[in-house]
Design a protein around this motif. Structure first.
Motif, PDB file in Angstrom:
ATOM      1  N   LEU A 134       0.850  -1.190   0.000  1.00  0.00           N
ATOM      2  CA  LEU A 134       0.000   0.000   0.000  1.00  0.00           C
ATOM      3  C   LEU A 134       0.885   1.238   0.000  1.00  0.00           C
ATOM      4  CD1 LEU A 134      -2.675   1.544   0.304  1.00  0.00           C
ATOM      5  CD2 LEU A 134      -2.531   1.140   2.784  1.00  0.00           C
ATOM      6  N   ILE A 135       0.681   2.085  -1.007  1.00  0.00           N
ATOM      7  CA  ILE A 135       1.414   3.349  -1.107  1.00  0.00           C
ATOM      8  C   ILE A 135       0.401   4.480  -1.182  1.00  0.00           C
ATOM      9  CG2 ILE A 135       3.000   4.756  -2.465  1.00  0.00           C
ATOM     10  CD1 ILE A 135       4.296   2.214  -3.481  1.00  0.00           C
ATOM     11  N   ALA A 136       0.554   5.467  -0.310  1.00  0.00           N
ATOM     12  CA  ALA A 136      -0.307   6.646  -0.301  1.00  0.00           C
ATOM     13  C   ALA A 136       0.498   7.855  -0.765  1.00  0.00           C
ATOM     14  CB  ALA A 136      -0.856   6.897   1.102  1.00  0.00           C
ATOM     15  N   THR A 137      -0.074   8.601  -1.709  1.00  0.00           N
ATOM     16  CA  THR A 137       0.630   9.763  -2.260  1.00  0.00           C
ATOM     17  C   THR A 137      -0.249  11.007  -2.208  1.00  0.00           C
ATOM     18  OG1 THR A 137      -0.150   9.408  -4.537  1.00  0.00           O
ATOM     19  CG2 THR A 137       1.866   8.260  -3.867  1.00  0.00           C
ATOM     20  N   ASP A 138       0.412  12.143  -2.220  1.00  0.00           N
ATOM     21  CA  ASP A 138      -0.268  13.432  -2.279  1.00  0.00           C
ATOM     22  C   ASP A 138       0.777  14.468  -2.662  1.00  0.00           C
ATOM     23  OD1 ASP A 138      -3.152  14.515  -0.874  1.00  0.00           O
ATOM     24  OD2 ASP A 138      -1.622  16.029  -1.215  1.00  0.00           O
ATOM     25  N   LEU A 139       0.349  15.587  -3.196  1.00  0.00           N
ATOM     26  CA  LEU A 139       1.276  16.688  -3.488  1.00  0.00           C
ATOM     27  C   LEU A 139       1.682  17.437  -2.225  1.00  0.00           C
ATOM     28  CD1 LEU A 139       0.197  18.679  -6.678  1.00  0.00           C
ATOM     29  CD2 LEU A 139       2.382  17.581  -6.246  1.00  0.00           C
ATOM     30  N   ASN A 140       0.835  17.381  -1.207  1.00  0.00           N
ATOM     31  CA  ASN A 140       1.003  18.216  -0.026  1.00  0.00           C
ATOM     32  C   ASN A 140       1.728  17.458   1.084  1.00  0.00           C
ATOM     33  OD1 ASN A 140      -0.827  20.617  -0.819  1.00  0.00           O
ATOM     34  ND2 ASN A 140      -2.068  18.811  -1.228  1.00  0.00           N
ATOM     35  N   CYS A 141       2.993  17.773   1.273  1.00  0.00           N
ATOM     36  CA  CYS A 141       3.787  17.067   2.275  1.00  0.00           C
ATOM     37  C   CYS A 141       3.247  17.237   3.696  1.00  0.00           C
ATOM     38  CB  CYS A 141       5.238  17.517   2.187  1.00  0.00           C
ATOM     39  SG  CYS A 141       6.071  16.939   0.680  1.00  0.00           S
ATOM     40  N   PRO A 142       2.761  18.413   4.109  1.00  0.00           N
ATOM     41  CA  PRO A 142       2.206  18.514   5.465  1.00  0.00           C
ATOM     42  C   PRO A 142       1.008  17.598   5.688  1.00  0.00           C
ATOM     43  CG  PRO A 142       2.722  20.691   4.634  1.00  0.00           C
ATOM     44  CD  PRO A 142       2.869  19.745   3.473  1.00  0.00           C
ATOM     45  N   MET A 143       0.190  17.402   4.664  1.00  0.00           N
ATOM     46  CA  MET A 143      -0.934  16.470   4.790  1.00  0.00           C
ATOM     47  C   MET A 143      -0.410  15.050   4.968  1.00  0.00           C
ATOM     48  SD  MET A 143      -3.797  18.318   4.485  1.00  0.00           S
ATOM     49  CE  MET A 143      -5.210  17.608   3.618  1.00  0.00           C
ATOM     50  N   LEU A 144       0.604  14.677   4.197  1.00  0.00           N
ATOM     51  CA  LEU A 144       1.176  13.339   4.307  1.00  0.00           C
ATOM     52  C   LEU A 144       1.864  13.139   5.656  1.00  0.00           C
ATOM     53  CD1 LEU A 144       2.707  12.813   0.753  1.00  0.00           C
ATOM     54  CD2 LEU A 144       0.643  11.752   1.678  1.00  0.00           C
ATOM     55  N   ASP A 145       2.507  14.173   6.177  1.00  0.00           N
ATOM     56  CA  ASP A 145       3.129  14.070   7.497  1.00  0.00           C
ATOM     57  C   ASP A 145       2.082  13.756   8.554  1.00  0.00           C
ATOM     58  OD1 ASP A 145       5.588  14.654   6.382  1.00  0.00           O
ATOM     59  OD2 ASP A 145       5.555  16.769   6.957  1.00  0.00           O
ATOM     60  N   PHE A 146       0.920  14.377   8.437  1.00  0.00           N
ATOM     61  CA  PHE A 146      -0.172  14.097   9.377  1.00  0.00           C
ATOM     62  C   PHE A 146      -0.671  12.670   9.185  1.00  0.00           C
ATOM     63  CE2 PHE A 146      -4.359  14.103  11.196  1.00  0.00           C
ATOM     64  CZ  PHE A 146      -4.292  14.992  12.261  1.00  0.00           C
ATOM     65  N   ALA A 147      -0.808  12.246   7.929  1.00  0.00           N
ATOM     66  CA  ALA A 147      -1.264  10.884   7.646  1.00  0.00           C
ATOM     67  C   ALA A 147      -0.322   9.851   8.250  1.00  0.00           C
ATOM     68  CB  ALA A 147      -1.374  10.671   6.138  1.00  0.00           C
TER      69      ALA A 147
ATOM     70  N   GLU B 112       5.110   1.938  13.231  1.00  0.00           N
ATOM     71  CA  GLU B 112       6.293   1.702  12.410  1.00  0.00           C
ATOM     72  C   GLU B 112       6.267   0.352  11.714  1.00  0.00           C
ATOM     73  OE1 GLU B 112       9.865   2.266  14.578  1.00  0.00           O
ATOM     74  OE2 GLU B 112       9.508   4.391  14.994  1.00  0.00           O
ATOM     75  N   ASP B 113       5.625  -0.636  12.342  1.00  0.00           N
ATOM     76  CA  ASP B 113       5.625  -1.974  11.751  1.00  0.00           C
ATOM     77  C   ASP B 113       4.494  -2.193  10.751  1.00  0.00           C
ATOM     78  OD1 ASP B 113       3.580  -1.920  13.581  1.00  0.00           O
ATOM     79  OD2 ASP B 113       4.034  -3.876  14.468  1.00  0.00           O
ATOM     80  N   GLU B 114       3.676  -1.167  10.515  1.00  0.00           N
ATOM     81  CA  GLU B 114       2.626  -1.283   9.509  1.00  0.00           C
ATOM     82  C   GLU B 114       3.214  -0.955   8.140  1.00  0.00           C
ATOM     83  OE1 GLU B 114      -1.677  -0.434  10.977  1.00  0.00           O
ATOM     84  OE2 GLU B 114      -0.438   1.207  11.717  1.00  0.00           O
ATOM     85  N   SER B 115       2.838  -1.756   7.175  1.00  0.00           N
ATOM     86  CA  SER B 115       3.419  -1.622   5.844  1.00  0.00           C
ATOM     87  C   SER B 115       2.633  -0.596   5.026  1.00  0.00           C
ATOM     88  CB  SER B 115       3.415  -2.981   5.133  1.00  0.00           C
ATOM     89  OG  SER B 115       3.948  -2.865   3.840  1.00  0.00           O
ATOM     90  N   VAL B 116       3.034   0.662   5.135  1.00  0.00           N
ATOM     91  CA  VAL B 116       2.413   1.737   4.360  1.00  0.00           C
ATOM     92  C   VAL B 116       3.516   2.641   3.822  1.00  0.00           C
ATOM     93  CG1 VAL B 116       0.802   3.675   4.348  1.00  0.00           C
ATOM     94  CG2 VAL B 116       0.369   1.705   5.832  1.00  0.00           C
ATOM     95  N   GLY B 117       3.600   2.738   2.506  1.00  0.00           N
ATOM     96  CA  GLY B 117       4.521   3.681   1.910  1.00  0.00           C
ATOM     97  C   GLY B 117       3.838   5.029   1.738  1.00  0.00           C
ATOM     98  N   ILE B 118       4.493   6.097   2.146  1.00  0.00           N
ATOM     99  CA  ILE B 118       3.922   7.444   2.049  1.00  0.00           C
ATOM    100  C   ILE B 118       4.901   8.303   1.264  1.00  0.00           C
ATOM    101  CG2 ILE B 118       3.201   9.486   3.331  1.00  0.00           C
ATOM    102  CD1 ILE B 118       2.179   7.669   5.519  1.00  0.00           C
ATOM    103  N   GLU B 119       4.449   8.780   0.097  1.00  0.00           N
ATOM    104  CA  GLU B 119       5.337   9.499  -0.808  1.00  0.00           C
ATOM    105  C   GLU B 119       4.644  10.727  -1.390  1.00  0.00           C
ATOM    106  OE1 GLU B 119       7.144   7.141  -3.857  1.00  0.00           O
ATOM    107  OE2 GLU B 119       7.075   5.305  -2.653  1.00  0.00           O
ATOM    108  N   ALA B 120       5.391  11.807  -1.518  1.00  0.00           N
ATOM    109  CA  ALA B 120       4.890  12.980  -2.229  1.00  0.00           C
ATOM    110  C   ALA B 120       4.927  12.682  -3.722  1.00  0.00           C
ATOM    111  CB  ALA B 120       5.744  14.202  -1.914  1.00  0.00           C
ATOM    112  N   ALA B 121       3.809  12.872  -4.393  1.00  0.00           N
ATOM    113  CA  ALA B 121       3.748  12.584  -5.828  1.00  0.00           C
ATOM    114  C   ALA B 121       2.599  13.341  -6.465  1.00  0.00           C
ATOM    115  CB  ALA B 121       3.587  11.079  -6.078  1.00  0.00           C
ATOM    116  N   ASP B 122       2.789  13.717  -7.703  1.00  0.00           N
ATOM    117  CA  ASP B 122       1.787  14.395  -8.523  1.00  0.00           C
ATOM    118  C   ASP B 122       0.970  13.342  -9.257  1.00  0.00           C
ATOM    119  OD1 ASP B 122       0.341  15.862 -10.388  1.00  0.00           O
ATOM    120  OD2 ASP B 122       2.036  17.116 -10.978  1.00  0.00           O
ATOM    121  N   ALA B 123      -0.336  13.335  -9.057  1.00  0.00           N
ATOM    122  CA  ALA B 123      -1.194  12.335  -9.708  1.00  0.00           C
ATOM    123  C   ALA B 123      -1.172  12.451 -11.222  1.00  0.00           C
ATOM    124  CB  ALA B 123      -2.627  12.473  -9.201  1.00  0.00           C
TER     125      ALA B 123
END
Length: 266
Positions: free
Chosen positions: A68-81, A87-98
């Motif tokens: 599971l990878i979650a992306t958004d343009l807004n880094c502050p939103m992703l930081d909150f997410a 830490e042991d949950e498998s979630v990738g969080i990356e800044a990216a333009d859809a």
């Protein structure tokens, strides 16, 4: 809206999550996660993930081994997410333009976007990118809002802003409700190369048990608050007026309507 990605910072993510999430996002997020889980994917990409309202529900529903990878343009939103996951949950969080995804062709079984496509500056490019990163037979699940008539909170939000800026009302609350024509959505997806999509209308009534909290989300959980400050208007005054208008016009509950679209890559 130029520079929109720079306006979801400061306290916006917190107010977005706590003031808007419970009222307009969470129920649809649960349905989105359920439908994604029913597809039994091995890899999922979320675009315009915001504060992780859908992401959290996805991680709870899909198997741990599903990437599971979650992306958004807004880094502050992703930081909150990111704060919603251990830490042991498998979630990738990356800044990216859809509209320019940094992933390989055919990398995902499912791509998800809740209430994001209305904001993309090039919707056709975003559809093309979703198609590109999907595996053959993969599914693009996304949702859009119905009209102002179907979602009167949006009309109220715009109208209250217009009370304070009658000559040039803040335009933000027009955008989310601007893409609800099923025929146009079908045509846009087919032009991008998807098979004929299915479009389901989801409607419910949401209890308006804390109009002041919802009003704060409407003002401070979106670029409206910053725009008011730039115009020399006290957002707290607007919040109070917003809560008053919500109570007066909606009472104890409000209708909420969205469309959930599923499109398959041939």
């Amino acid at each position: 809206m130029p520079g929109l990605e720079t306006r979801f910072s400061g306290t916006v993510p917190e107010n977005y999550d706590s003031g808007l999430g419970p009222f307009i996002f969470e129920r649809f997020a649960e349905e989105m996660a359920r439908r994604a889980s029913d597809l039994h994917p091995s890899s999922v990409l979320e675009t315009a993930a915001g504060t992780g309202i859908v992401t959290r529900r996805l991680r709870d529903r899909i198997p741990p081994q599903c990437a599971l990878i979650a992306t958004d343009l807004n880094c502050p939103m992703l930081d909150f997410a990111a704060l919603k996951f251990d830490e042991d949950e498998s979630v990738g969080i990356e800044a990216a333009d859809a509209c320019r995804l940094p992933f390989d062709d055919g990398a995902f079984d499912v791509v998800i976007c809740q209430f994001g496509v209305m904001f993309f500056p090039d919707r056709g490019a975003s559809y093309a990118e979703a198609l590109r990163v999907l595996k053959p037979g993969g599914t693009y699940l996304f949702s859009v809002w119905g009209s102002w008539n179907d979602n009167p909170f949006g009309r109220i939000a715009y109208s209250v802003g217009a009370e304070f800026c009658p000559n040039d009302p803040p335009a933000f609350y027009k955008i989310p409700f601007s893409y609800h024509d099923a025929g146009r959505i079908r045509s846009d997806l087919k032009d991008a190369g998807f098979d004929e999509p299915t479009i389901d209308t989801l409607t419910h009534r949401k209890a308006l048990d804390d109009p002041a909290l919802f009003a704060r989300g409407i003002v401070y959980g979106n670029p409206l608050g910053e725009e008011l400050v730039e115009r020399g208007i006290d957002p707290d005054v607007v919040c109070n007026r917003m809560a008053e208008a919500l109570r007066a016009q909606l009472g104890e509950s409000m209708p909420v309507k969205a469309m959930l679209i599923a499109a398959t890559k041939p």
